[in-house]
Motif scaffolding. Structure first.
Motif, PDB file in Angstrom:
ATOM      1  N   UNK A 320       0.913  -1.109   0.153  1.00 10.13           N
ATOM      2  CA  UNK A 320       0.071   0.185   0.119  1.00 10.13           C
ATOM      3  C   UNK A 320       0.701   1.230  -0.015  1.00 10.13           C
ATOM      4  N   UNK A 321       1.883   1.441   0.967  1.00  9.72           N
ATOM      5  CA  UNK A 321       2.696   2.478   1.101  1.00  9.72           C
ATOM      6  C   UNK A 321       3.351   2.976  -0.226  1.00  9.72           C
ATOM      7  N   UNK A 346      -0.277   2.619  -7.890  1.00 10.74           N
ATOM      8  CA  UNK A 346      -1.517   2.617  -6.855  1.00 10.74           C
ATOM      9  C   UNK A 346      -1.263   1.781  -5.768  1.00 10.74           C
ATOM     10  N   UNK A 347      -1.839   1.899  -4.692  1.00  8.35           N
ATOM     11  CA  UNK A 347      -2.099   1.365  -3.617  1.00  8.35           C
ATOM     12  C   UNK A 347      -2.673  -0.147  -3.749  1.00  8.35           C
ATOM     13  N   UNK A 348      -1.816  -1.286  -3.415  1.00  7.83           N
ATOM     14  CA  UNK A 348      -2.439  -2.438  -3.956  1.00  7.83           C
ATOM     15  C   UNK A 348      -2.995  -3.173  -2.624  1.00  7.83           C
ATOM     16  N   UNK A 363      -6.702  -2.215  -6.269  1.00 10.31           N
ATOM     17  CA  UNK A 363      -6.033  -0.887  -5.997  1.00 10.31           C
ATOM     18  C   UNK A 363      -7.215  -0.295  -5.041  1.00 10.31           C
ATOM     19  N   UNK A 364      -6.499   0.241  -3.918  1.00  7.15           N
ATOM     20  CA  UNK A 364      -7.319   0.735  -2.890  1.00  7.15           C
ATOM     21  C   UNK A 364      -7.446   2.372  -3.048  1.00  7.15           C
TER      22      UNK A 364
END
Length: 377
Positions: A320-321, A346-348, A363-364
């Motif tokens: 995410x980071x 993208x944030x996974x 993707x978050x």
């Protein structure tokens, strides 16, 4: 009053920061062992959290905001399915993971985890329900697990769902943020992996069934916030990863009765600095691999297909980071021998191997996507 042109610029920048609208996911990626093509299967998902493939190739996808949808192979999204129980959407809580029954072709049963509220309060805990999947909704919804005690916080719910080879269901749980020391207590569910049967009963071969001082569904303990879990394709062991605090994200093999140390041992520190505990103590397990600084891992899958032939046997972890897919090569004795960071932009939130051998990512974002990774030509 802010001039109109500056107000529009501010709104545009805010959208970029909060959604996938300005994400820079490349269409082609040159990784160490494969050229990768990235295809957007669908978009417009509100913070998607978990996905599971149905036998016909369609996907069940959760949105943390409390919606469950079916996405077909062409990327068409269904309307939100009806029949879900009440979900408390608060901070990190909401509708979380989803899994299908190993006997789905016979029983059409699915399972999902969510933050379950206490009526009239802001208290909640991670719960798991089962249901029959109908064309437009769910029927015969049953709560098969409800973590206790429920408290008023919106953090660290876990929560991944993985069936083992015997048909029992592993449920990963977080320490709820404010209850870190509960991860070491065996009469609460904070910071645990639990194991139940599909009907919610406790398997007879669970490790604590004859100990009245321990919750009988507990499998392992001393975890902080597990958001990745998968069975090893050869051994059948449950591999997990969990968020550390500031640093100290971990990969572990979650074995029965083992203590993974949180918060007594960690390679992380308090947010803003300051020691939390030691890095090792007798009777507490060391991680197979850890990250300092944190990558904020979420979602995990072993890659076993042939499409990416050089990835076979690798462990894939979402970040995410750093907005990456992390590829880990493993030795026969479960050591991480090499790590590759693949920038996704993208944030996974979740990682799955599809029935077609492709790698699928969630993707978050408020405008979240399903991405399909295939070998480039």
């Amino acid at each position: 009053m802010m001039p109109r042109k500056f107000a529009l610029l501010f709104a545009s920048l805010t959208l970029c920061l909060s959604s996938a609208a300005c994400a820079s996911t490349p269409e082609n990626i040159d990784s160490e062992k494969a050229a990768i093509e990235v295809e957007v299967v669908t978009s417009g998902l509100q913070h998607p959290w978990g996905m599971a493939f149905l036998p016909d190739g369609r996907m069940l996808v959760t949105e943390r905001t409390g919606k469950l949808r079916i996405v077909d192979t062409d990327g068409n999204k269904s309307a939100p399915l009806s029949g879900l129980p009440e979900v408390l959407v608060k901070n990190q809580g909401g509708l979380l993971d989803v899994a299908i029954d190993p006997m789905f072709s016979e029983n059409q049963r699915v399972y999902f985890s969510f933050s379950e509220p206490v009526s009239g309060t802001q208290k909640s805990s991670t719960a798991v329900a089962s249901a029959i999947l109908e064309e437009n909704g769910l029927s015969e919804v049953q709560i098969i697990f409800s973590a206790r005690p429920k408290i008023d916080t919106g953090h660290h719910f876990g929560s991944r769902l993985v069936f083992d080879r015997e048909g029992a269901l592993f449920i990963t749980l977080g320490d709820r943020g404010s209850q870190r020391h509960g991860a070491q207590q065996l009469d609460v569910h904070y910071g645990k992996v639990v194991r139940v049967l599909p009907n919610g009963k406790v398997p007879a071969d669970n490790p604590y069934t004859k100990d009245d001082n321990v919750l009988s569904d507990i499998w392992s303990y001393g975890h902080r916030n597990i958001q990745g879990a998968a069975l090893h394709p050869q051994t059948g062991e449950l591999w997990t990863h969990e968020h550390g605090p500031q640093g100290g994200d971990e990969i572990n093999i979650a074995e029965a009765t083992k203590n993974y140390g949180w918060p007594e041992i960690t390679y992380g520190e308090e947010y803003g600095g300051g020691e939390i505990g030691d890095t090792e103590q007798a009777g507490m397990e060391q991680p197979l691999h850890y990250w300092v600084p944190s990558i904020a891992p979420s979602g995990m899958a072993f890659y076993t297909a042939r499409a990416f032939s050089d990835w076979q046997g690798n462990l894939l972890v979402g970040s995410l980071k750093f907005r990456q897919l992390v590829r880990l090569e493993l030795s026969d004795d479960n050591k991480v021998t090499h790590e590759e960071r693949i920038d996704i932009g993208q944030r996974v939130r979740d990682v799955r191997q599809g029935p077609d051998g492709a790698v699928y990512l969630l993707t978050d974002h408020p405008d979240g996507q399903i991405l399909r990774l295939t070998p480039g030509k």
